[in-house]
Design a protein around this motif. Structure first.
Motif, PDB file in Angstrom:
ATOM      1  N   TRP A  66      73.341-103.010  41.897  1.00  0.00           N
ATOM      2  CA  TRP A  66      74.257-102.548  42.939  1.00  0.00           C
ATOM      3  C   TRP A  66      74.712-101.113  42.676  1.00  0.00           C
ATOM      4  N   ARG A  67      75.009-100.810  41.424  1.00  0.00           N
ATOM      5  CA  ARG A  67      75.540 -99.486  41.094  1.00  0.00           C
ATOM      6  C   ARG A  67      74.546 -98.382  41.462  1.00  0.00           C
ATOM      7  N   TRP A  68      73.259 -98.645  41.294  1.00  0.00           N
ATOM      8  CA  TRP A  68      72.255 -97.588  41.432  1.00  0.00           C
ATOM      9  C   TRP A  68      71.295 -97.817  42.596  1.00  0.00           C
ATOM     10  N   SER A  69      71.682 -98.627  43.553  1.00  0.00           N
ATOM     11  CA  SER A  69      70.809 -98.904  44.688  1.00  0.00           C
ATOM     12  C   SER A  69      70.391 -97.616  45.402  1.00  0.00           C
ATOM     13  N   LYS A  70      69.075 -97.421  45.519  1.00  0.00           N
ATOM     14  CA  LYS A  70      68.462 -96.292  46.241  1.00  0.00           C
ATOM     15  C   LYS A  70      68.707 -94.942  45.583  1.00  0.00           C
ATOM     16  N   VAL A  71      69.163 -94.922  44.322  1.00  0.00           N
ATOM     17  CA  VAL A  71      69.337 -93.655  43.602  1.00  0.00           C
ATOM     18  C   VAL A  71      68.092 -93.419  42.747  1.00  0.00           C
ATOM     19  N   PRO A  72      67.306 -92.372  43.012  1.00  0.00           N
ATOM     20  CA  PRO A  72      66.132 -92.112  42.181  1.00  0.00           C
ATOM     21  C   PRO A  72      66.517 -91.483  40.843  1.00  0.00           C
ATOM     22  N   PHE A  73      65.830 -91.917  39.789  1.00  0.00           N
ATOM     23  CA  PHE A  73      65.944 -91.310  38.463  1.00  0.00           C
ATOM     24  C   PHE A  73      64.635 -90.568  38.209  1.00  0.00           C
ATOM     25  N   TYR A  74      64.716 -89.258  38.076  1.00  0.00           N
ATOM     26  CA  TYR A  74      63.528 -88.448  37.835  1.00  0.00           C
ATOM     27  C   TYR A  74      63.454 -88.113  36.345  1.00  0.00           C
ATOM     28  N   LEU A  75      62.368 -88.511  35.706  1.00  0.00           N
ATOM     29  CA  LEU A  75      62.167 -88.259  34.286  1.00  0.00           C
ATOM     30  C   LEU A  75      61.046 -87.241  34.124  1.00  0.00           C
ATOM     31  N   ARG A  76      61.229 -86.302  33.203  1.00  0.00           N
ATOM     32  CA  ARG A  76      60.221 -85.261  32.990  1.00  0.00           C
ATOM     33  C   ARG A  76      60.204 -84.860  31.522  1.00  0.00           C
ATOM     34  N   THR A  77      59.010 -84.771  30.963  1.00  0.00           N
ATOM     35  CA  THR A  77      58.862 -84.273  29.601  1.00  0.00           C
ATOM     36  C   THR A  77      57.514 -83.589  29.479  1.00  0.00           C
ATOM     37  N   GLY A  78      57.424 -82.595  28.614  1.00  0.00           N
ATOM     38  CA  GLY A  78      56.144 -81.912  28.442  1.00  0.00           C
ATOM     39  C   GLY A  78      56.159 -80.970  27.263  1.00  0.00           C
ATOM     40  N   LYS A  79      54.968 -80.669  26.787  1.00  0.00           N
ATOM     41  CA  LYS A  79      54.783 -79.666  25.748  1.00  0.00           C
ATOM     42  C   LYS A  79      54.322 -78.358  26.376  1.00  0.00           C
ATOM     43  N   ARG A  80      54.536 -77.258  25.645  1.00  0.00           N
ATOM     44  CA  ARG A  80      54.198 -75.915  26.112  1.00  0.00           C
ATOM     45  C   ARG A  80      54.858 -75.616  27.464  1.00  0.00           C
ATOM     46  N   MET A  81      56.117 -76.019  27.572  1.00  0.00           N
ATOM     47  CA  MET A  81      56.879 -75.715  28.780  1.00  0.00           C
ATOM     48  C   MET A  81      57.484 -74.306  28.656  1.00  0.00           C
ATOM     49  N   ALA A  82      58.151 -73.862  29.721  1.00  0.00           N
ATOM     50  CA  ALA A  82      58.676 -72.494  29.770  1.00  0.00           C
ATOM     51  C   ALA A  82      59.656 -72.218  28.634  1.00  0.00           C
ATOM     52  N   ARG A  83      60.448 -73.208  28.290  1.00  0.00           N
ATOM     53  CA  ARG A  83      61.370 -73.055  27.158  1.00  0.00           C
ATOM     54  C   ARG A  83      61.784 -74.441  26.678  1.00  0.00           C
ATOM     55  N   ARG A  84      62.367 -74.476  25.497  1.00  0.00           N
ATOM     56  CA  ARG A  84      62.890 -75.722  24.948  1.00  0.00           C
ATOM     57  C   ARG A  84      64.182 -76.057  25.662  1.00  0.00           C
ATOM     58  N   SER A  85      64.228 -77.218  26.277  1.00  0.00           N
ATOM     59  CA  SER A  85      65.416 -77.587  27.034  1.00  0.00           C
ATOM     60  C   SER A  85      65.450 -79.093  27.231  1.00  0.00           C
ATOM     61  N   SER A  86      66.573 -79.700  26.876  1.00  0.00           N
ATOM     62  CA  SER A  86      66.791 -81.113  27.154  1.00  0.00           C
ATOM     63  C   SER A  86      68.121 -81.248  27.879  1.00  0.00           C
ATOM     64  N   LYS A  87      68.095 -81.891  29.031  1.00  0.00           N
ATOM     65  CA  LYS A  87      69.329 -82.005  29.808  1.00  0.00           C
ATOM     66  C   LYS A  87      69.282 -83.217  30.720  1.00  0.00           C
ATOM     67  N   ILE A  88      70.475 -83.659  31.067  1.00  0.00           N
ATOM     68  CA  ILE A  88      70.676 -84.707  32.073  1.00  0.00           C
ATOM     69  C   ILE A  88      71.447 -84.071  33.220  1.00  0.00           C
ATOM     70  N   VAL A  89      70.952 -84.227  34.430  1.00  0.00           N
ATOM     71  CA  VAL A  89      71.613 -83.669  35.604  1.00  0.00           C
ATOM     72  C   VAL A  89      71.957 -84.805  36.558  1.00  0.00           C
ATOM     73  N   VAL A  90      73.245 -85.002  36.765  1.00  0.00           N
ATOM     74  CA  VAL A  90      73.725 -86.003  37.718  1.00  0.00           C
ATOM     75  C   VAL A  90      74.143 -85.251  38.980  1.00  0.00           C
ATOM     76  N   GLU A  91      73.409 -85.476  40.062  1.00  0.00           N
ATOM     77  CA  GLU A  91      73.686 -84.768  41.308  1.00  0.00           C
ATOM     78  C   GLU A  91      74.479 -85.672  42.236  1.00  0.00           C
ATOM     79  N   PHE A  92      75.640 -85.188  42.643  1.00  0.00           N
ATOM     80  CA  PHE A  92      76.500 -85.962  43.531  1.00  0.00           C
ATOM     81  C   PHE A  92      76.112 -85.716  44.986  1.00  0.00           C
ATOM     82  N   ALA A  93      76.375 -86.706  45.813  1.00  0.00           N
ATOM     83  CA  ALA A  93      76.016 -86.617  47.227  1.00  0.00           C
ATOM     84  C   ALA A  93      76.878 -85.581  47.938  1.00  0.00           C
TER      85      ALA A  93
END
Length: 488
Positions: A329-356
Motif C-alpha cells: 500500500w505504501r508504495w503502490s505505483k511508485v517506481p524504484f529506479y536502480l542504476r549501477t555501473g563501472k567507468r561512469m562519469a564520476r564516482r557517485s552513490s546517492k538516493i533520490v526521493v522525488e516528491f509529487a
C-alpha cells in the motif's frame, strides 16, 4: 592510543583473516582495524592473524603490510607510535585452505579461550571448505563468529549450499553476512531520518512520492578483478546486495524496535514484496550495458573487452539499470529506479526521493514543474539535501530550486568512522543489526535469479557505452517513458 568506553566482551580477541594478503585486507580491513585500535575500540590482548599461501616470515609480512596497507590510512590519522603498536598485533600464518594440516597450524597459533572472529575475505566457493576445516581443527566454539564477504554465492542454489554448510558449524547468531554499504554513516542515518522525524513520515508513501532513484556509480574499471568480474557481472556484484539493501531501508515499514531481528524482519518484507520480473518485464524494464573505450579521469582507458583476462566475446554486463516495484500500500505505483555501473562519469552513490508535484499548478510558468527532492548522498561525500522551490528576488513570482543542505561533515564534531571500521566493531561487540540474515539473503537471490536467467534466455549483447559517460542511452529512455530523468 585513545581511551574508550568499556567493551562488551571480556575475552581476548583473535581476528583471523582468510585472504589476509589480498586486496580487500590491505586496502580496507587492516586500515579499519588500525583505526579501531587507534580509538580504543578493540579489546585488550587483541591479535590479528592474517593467512596466506606466501612463504613469508614475520619481517617480510610486516614489510608487505607497510607497502600495501599503510598508504590507505589518512595522514591526519597516522601516528608512528600507534602504528608500531598496531603492527605488534599482527601475526602471519601460512595456510592453504585445501590442506587440513595447515588448519592445525592455525589452531596452534590461535589462543585457547580467545574469542575468535573468522573473516572470510576469499572467493565464496571456498567458504564451505574453510568452515568445515575450521570445525575439524576444533577452532569453532560458542564464542566464535564468522564474517562472510559478498557476493555470497552466485545464485539461490549456491547461496543455500553455503548457508547450509556454514550453518552446520555456526549458529545464525554467530554469522555476519557483511555488506559494507550498511556501515555507511548516511545509510544508518536514513533510519533516523525516516523514523525519528515526524515531518517526513506522513509524506513517506504514495501518492506523495512519485519515484525513487538509487545510483551507485563507479569511475574505475574492472582492473585486476577482470577474471572474477567476468563470471559475476554488475547484477550479482552490486544490485543483488548493495542496491537492494538500500532499497530495503528506503521502503521498509517502521520496525517495532532496533533489535537485529526486528529491523531485518522489515527488510525481508520489502524483498518479498518486490514484484517478480517476467521475460517481457525484463526486456522492457531492464538495461544491461558494457563500457567501451573512452576517457576517464582525463586519461584514455580501454573498453571492457580490451581488459586483460576478459574474453573478446564476453556478454558480461558492467552496467545495470532497472525499474522495480514494491507491491505494498505504501508504495503502490511508485517506481524504484536502480542504476549501477563501472567507468561512469564520476564516482557517485546517492538516493533520490522525488516528491509529487502539487495537484494544482499555481505557478505554471515554472519550467519542469515543482521539483521537491530529498537527495541522500553516500559517496564520495556524505550529505542530506532537501530541494525545495523558492521565489527568485525581484518582481513577479518566478521560482527557483534551492537546497536545504545538512552537511554531516560540519554538523557534528565527532569523528566519522569508515564503513568497514564501524562494521568490524559491530562484529566484535556482537551487533547483528547491520548484517544480512539468511532468509533475507535467499529472498534477494529469489528476486535476482529470474532477471539473470531471463537475460540468458534473451541472449542479447549488453548495450555499449563510452567509458567516462553516464551509461547507455537506453538507461535514459527507461526513465523518460515515465516522465522522469536520472539525477546526476
Amino acid at each position: 592510543m585513545t581511551s574508550s568506553t568499556e567493551l562488551d566482551t571480556g575475552l581476548p580477541l583473535d581476528m583471523i583473516i582468510f585472504g589476509g594478503m589480498g586486496d580487500l585486507a590491505m586496502r580496507k580491513l587492516l586500515p579499519a582495524l588500525y583505526m579501531a585500535y587507534l580509538h580504543g575500540n578493540l579489546p585488550p590482548s587483541t591479535r590479528i592473524l592474517s593467512t596466506g599461501r606466501q612463504e613469508f616470515d614475520r619481517s617480510a609480512y610486516l614489510a608487505h603490510v607497510q607497502e600495501h596497507s599503510r598508504s590507505f590510512i589518512a595522514e591526519s590519522n597516522f601516528n608512528e607510535q600507534t602504528w608500531n603498536g598496531f603492527l605488534n598485533l599482527l601475526v602471519y600464518v601460512r595456510l592453504d585452505v585445501q590442506q587440513a594440516a595447515d588448519f592445525n597450524t592455525l589452531a596452534e597459533a590461535s589462543r585457547g579461550g580467545a574469542q575468535r572472529v573468522f573473516y572470510l575475505s576469499t572467493a565464496p566457493s571456498l567458504f564451505i571448505t574453510i568452515c568445515d576445516k575450521l570445525s575439524e581443527a576444533g577452532l569453532v566454539d560458542r564464542n566464535a563468529r564468522v564474517v562472510l564477504e559478498k557476493p555470497l554465492g552466485r545464485d539461490l542454489p549456491s547461496a543455500i549450499d553455503i548457508n547450509e554448510a556454514v550453518g552446520r558449524h555456526f549458529a545464525e547468531s554467530q554469522i555476519y553476512r557483511i555488506d559494507h554499504y550498511l556501515g555507511k554513516e548516511t545509510v544508518q542515518n536514513l533510519m533516523v531520518l525516516r523514523f525519528g522525524n515526524s515531518i517526513l513520515e506522513p509524506l513517506w508513501r504514495a501518492p506523495n512520492i512519485s519515484s525513487v532513484q538509487i545510483t551507485v556509480a563507479e569511475e574505475v574499471g574492472v582492473g585486476s578483478r577482470a577474471g572474477f568480474y567476468d563470471s559475476t557481472g554488475a547484477m550479482r556484484d552490486m544490485v543483488q546486495n548493495h542496491l537492494l539493501q538500500l532499497l530495503c531501508i528506503v521502503a521498509m515499514e517502521p520496525p517495532t524496535s532496533l533489535t537485529p531481528d526486528a529491523v531485518r524482519d522489515e527488510k525481508l518484507k520489502v524483498i518479498r514484496s518486490l514484484r517478480r520480473f517476467r521475460l517481457a518485464d525484463i526486456a522492457r524494464d531492464t538495461v544491461r550495458g558494457q563500457y567501451g573505450h573512452g576517457v576517464s579521469g582525463n586519461q584514455e582507458v580501454p573498453g571492457y573487452l580490451e581488459e586483460s583476462n576478459v574474453p573478446p566475446d564476453s556478454k558480461t554486463e558492467t552496467f545495470v539499470a532497472l525499474r522495480a516495484h514494491v507491491d505494498t500500500w505504501r508504495w503502490s505505483k511508485v517506481p524504484f529506479y536502480l542504476r549501477t555501473g563501472k567507468r561512469m562519469a564520476r564516482r557517485s552513490s546517492k538516493i533520490v526521493v522525488e516528491f509529487a508535484n502539487p495537484p494544482f499548478p499555481l505557478f505554471p510558468e515554472t519550467p519542469g514543474g515543482v521539483a521537491n527532492r530529498l537527495v541522500i548522498e553516500l559517496q564520495p561525500e556524505e550529505a542530506i539535501k532537501l530541494q525545495v522551490m523558492a521565489k527568485q528576488p525581484g518582481t513577479g513570482m518566478k521560482m527557483q530550486q534551492v537546497e536545504l543542505n545538512l552537511d554531516l561533515q560540519s554538523a557534528f564534531q565527532q569523528r566519522r568512522a569508515e564503513a568497514y571500521e564501524r562494521l568490524l566493531i559491530d562484529v566484535v561487540r556482537g551487533r547483528l543489526t547491520h548484517f544480512m540474515r539468511r532468509d533475507e539473503l535467499e529472498a534477494a537471490w529469489e528476486w535476482a535469479d529470474p532477471i539473470i536467467n531471463g537475460w540468458g534466455t534473451l541472449d542479447e549483447k549488453p548495450h555499449s557505452y563510452a567509458a567516462g559517460s553516464w551509461g547507455p542511452a537506453e538507461a535514459f529512455a527507461l526513465l523518460a517513458r515515465d516522465g522522469f530523468s536520472w539525477i546526476e
